[in-house]
Design a protein around this motif. Structure first.
Motif, PDB file in Angstrom:
ATOM      1  N   GLU A 133     -17.875  81.287  67.787  1.00 14.13           N
ATOM      2  CA  GLU A 133     -18.348  81.515  66.415  1.00 14.13           C
ATOM      3  C   GLU A 133     -17.219  81.237  65.439  1.00 14.13           C
ATOM      4  O   GLU A 133     -16.070  81.595  65.694  1.00 14.13           O
ATOM      5  CB  GLU A 133     -18.835  82.954  66.245  1.00 14.13           C
ATOM      6  CG  GLU A 133     -20.130  83.237  66.952  1.00 14.13           C
ATOM      7  CD  GLU A 133     -20.672  84.630  66.658  1.00 14.13           C
ATOM      8  OE1 GLU A 133     -20.018  85.390  65.909  1.00 14.13           O
ATOM      9  OE2 GLU A 133     -21.742  84.944  67.177  1.00 14.13           O
ATOM     10  N   ILE A 134     -17.569  80.575  64.326  1.00 17.55           N
ATOM     11  CA  ILE A 134     -16.600  80.340  63.266  1.00 17.55           C
ATOM     12  C   ILE A 134     -17.214  80.813  61.958  1.00 17.55           C
ATOM     13  O   ILE A 134     -18.427  80.763  61.767  1.00 17.55           O
ATOM     14  CB  ILE A 134     -16.187  78.856  63.159  1.00 17.55           C
ATOM     15  CG1 ILE A 134     -17.403  77.949  62.928  1.00 17.55           C
ATOM     16  CG2 ILE A 134     -15.431  78.409  64.384  1.00 17.55           C
ATOM     17  CD1 ILE A 134     -17.060  76.518  62.583  1.00 17.55           C
ATOM     18  N   ASN A 135     -16.374  81.299  61.094  1.00 17.07           N
ATOM     19  CA  ASN A 135     -16.820  81.737  59.777  1.00 17.07           C
ATOM     20  C   ASN A 135     -16.613  80.600  58.781  1.00 17.07           C
ATOM     21  O   ASN A 135     -15.525  80.032  58.708  1.00 17.07           O
ATOM     22  CB  ASN A 135     -16.044  82.980  59.325  1.00 17.07           C
ATOM     23  CG  ASN A 135     -16.343  84.172  60.208  1.00 17.07           C
ATOM     24  OD1 ASN A 135     -17.490  84.415  60.552  1.00 17.07           O
ATOM     25  ND2 ASN A 135     -15.318  84.908  60.577  1.00 17.07           N
ATOM     26  N   THR A 136     -17.665  80.277  58.049  1.00 22.88           N
ATOM     27  CA  THR A 136     -17.591  79.246  57.023  1.00 22.88           C
ATOM     28  C   THR A 136     -18.054  79.854  55.706  1.00 22.88           C
ATOM     29  O   THR A 136     -18.512  81.001  55.660  1.00 22.88           O
ATOM     30  CB  THR A 136     -18.492  78.042  57.372  1.00 22.88           C
ATOM     31  OG1 THR A 136     -19.866  78.440  57.266  1.00 22.88           O
ATOM     32  CG2 THR A 136     -18.214  77.520  58.772  1.00 22.88           C
ATOM     33  N   GLU A 137     -17.987  79.069  54.662  1.00 23.51           N
ATOM     34  CA  GLU A 137     -18.451  79.567  53.354  1.00 23.51           C
ATOM     35  C   GLU A 137     -19.954  79.810  53.353  1.00 23.51           C
ATOM     36  O   GLU A 137     -20.472  80.504  52.493  1.00 23.51           O
ATOM     37  CB  GLU A 137     -18.068  78.580  52.249  1.00 23.51           C
ATOM     38  CG  GLU A 137     -18.672  77.192  52.437  1.00 23.51           C
ATOM     39  CD  GLU A 137     -18.162  76.186  51.432  1.00 23.51           C
ATOM     40  OE1 GLU A 137     -19.001  75.603  50.721  1.00 23.51           O
ATOM     41  OE2 GLU A 137     -16.937  75.990  51.369  1.00 23.51           O
ATOM     42  N   HIS A 138     -20.665  79.239  54.342  1.00 19.52           N
ATOM     43  CA  HIS A 138     -22.120  79.411  54.438  1.00 19.52           C
ATOM     44  C   HIS A 138     -22.510  80.473  55.460  1.00 19.52           C
ATOM     45  O   HIS A 138     -23.676  80.633  55.775  1.00 19.52           O
ATOM     46  CB  HIS A 138     -22.783  78.085  54.817  1.00 19.52           C
ATOM     47  CG  HIS A 138     -22.457  76.971  53.879  1.00 19.52           C
ATOM     48  ND1 HIS A 138     -22.922  76.938  52.578  1.00 19.52           N
ATOM     49  CD2 HIS A 138     -21.690  75.871  54.029  1.00 19.52           C
ATOM     50  CE1 HIS A 138     -22.464  75.848  51.986  1.00 19.52           C
ATOM     51  NE2 HIS A 138     -21.712  75.189  52.837  1.00 19.52           N
ATOM     52  N   GLY A 139     -21.506  81.181  56.012  1.00 19.00           N
ATOM     53  CA  GLY A 139     -21.782  82.220  56.995  1.00 19.00           C
ATOM     54  C   GLY A 139     -21.202  81.864  58.351  1.00 19.00           C
ATOM     55  O   GLY A 139     -20.435  80.924  58.500  1.00 19.00           O
ATOM     56  N   THR A 140     -21.620  82.615  59.342  1.00 17.03           N
ATOM     57  CA  THR A 140     -21.128  82.398  60.699  1.00 17.03           C
ATOM     58  C   THR A 140     -21.930  81.282  61.362  1.00 17.03           C
ATOM     59  O   THR A 140     -23.153  81.248  61.276  1.00 17.03           O
ATOM     60  CB  THR A 140     -21.257  83.690  61.528  1.00 17.03           C
ATOM     61  OG1 THR A 140     -20.528  84.729  60.870  1.00 17.03           O
ATOM     62  CG2 THR A 140     -20.715  83.499  62.925  1.00 17.03           C
ATOM     63  N   GLN A 141     -21.208  80.363  62.009  1.00 11.59           N
ATOM     64  CA  GLN A 141     -21.846  79.276  62.737  1.00 11.59           C
ATOM     65  C   GLN A 141     -21.343  79.282  64.171  1.00 11.59           C
ATOM     66  O   GLN A 141     -20.219  79.698  64.441  1.00 11.59           O
ATOM     67  CB  GLN A 141     -21.527  77.922  62.103  1.00 11.59           C
ATOM     68  CG  GLN A 141     -22.123  77.727  60.736  1.00 11.59           C
ATOM     69  CD  GLN A 141     -21.800  76.342  60.177  1.00 11.59           C
ATOM     70  OE1 GLN A 141     -20.830  75.719  60.558  1.00 11.59           O
ATOM     71  NE2 GLN A 141     -22.641  75.882  59.278  1.00 11.59           N
TER      72      GLN A 141
END
Length: 141
Positions: A81-89
């Motif tokens: 899991e990675i955190n992005t500006e659009h949430g967790t992906q």
């Protein structure tokens, strides 16, 4: 895994692939074999691939043999899991280990240019990533 295993997709991410031929009735399974013809910087190479482990979606291993070279290839896959500006992906992490054994004249090539083998493996991985994420095919380059 579908994209990785589908041999019809090889032309999209295996740069230099001229063609392949299945040598066993079972395709893509442990013990199956394929002949690959690949254009490289040093010429056209024909090699035999034998799938030695298939524990999907976690692991896939194969041995590649051509004159003067045996390559043991281990591929491991895991989700992260990675955190992005659009949430967790969720992303797939692909870790590859290649062990090369050289004989004859290929020992000289490997000694003179060891980075060629690492670069080619990394290029295949990058080309697969571009194909899987963006639909970019090396056959169109």
């Amino acid at each position: 895994m579908e994209l990785f295993l589908n041999q019809d997709n090889f032309k999209h991410w295996q740069r230099g692939l001229i063609g392949f031929e299945n040598l066993t009735p079972q395709i893509g399974m442990k013990g199956s074999k394929r002949k690959l013809k690949i254009k490289t910087l040093v010429g056209t190479v024909t090699m035999t691939e034998e799938i030695t482990k298939r524990d999907l979606p976690r692991q896939w291993e194969a041995t590649y043999r051509t004159k003067g070279v045996v390559n043991y290839q281990s591929n491991r896959f895991r989700e992260s899991e990675i955190n992005t500006e659009h949430g967790t992906q969720v992303q797939t992490v692909w870790e590859a280990t290649s062990i090369f054994k050289f004989t004859g004249m290929m020992r000289l090539v490997a000694a003179a240019k060891p980075e060629l083998f690492e670069k080619q493996t990394f290029q295949f991985m990058q080309d697969f990533k571009d194909f899987a994420e963006n639909g970019t095919s090396v056959s169109q380059l």
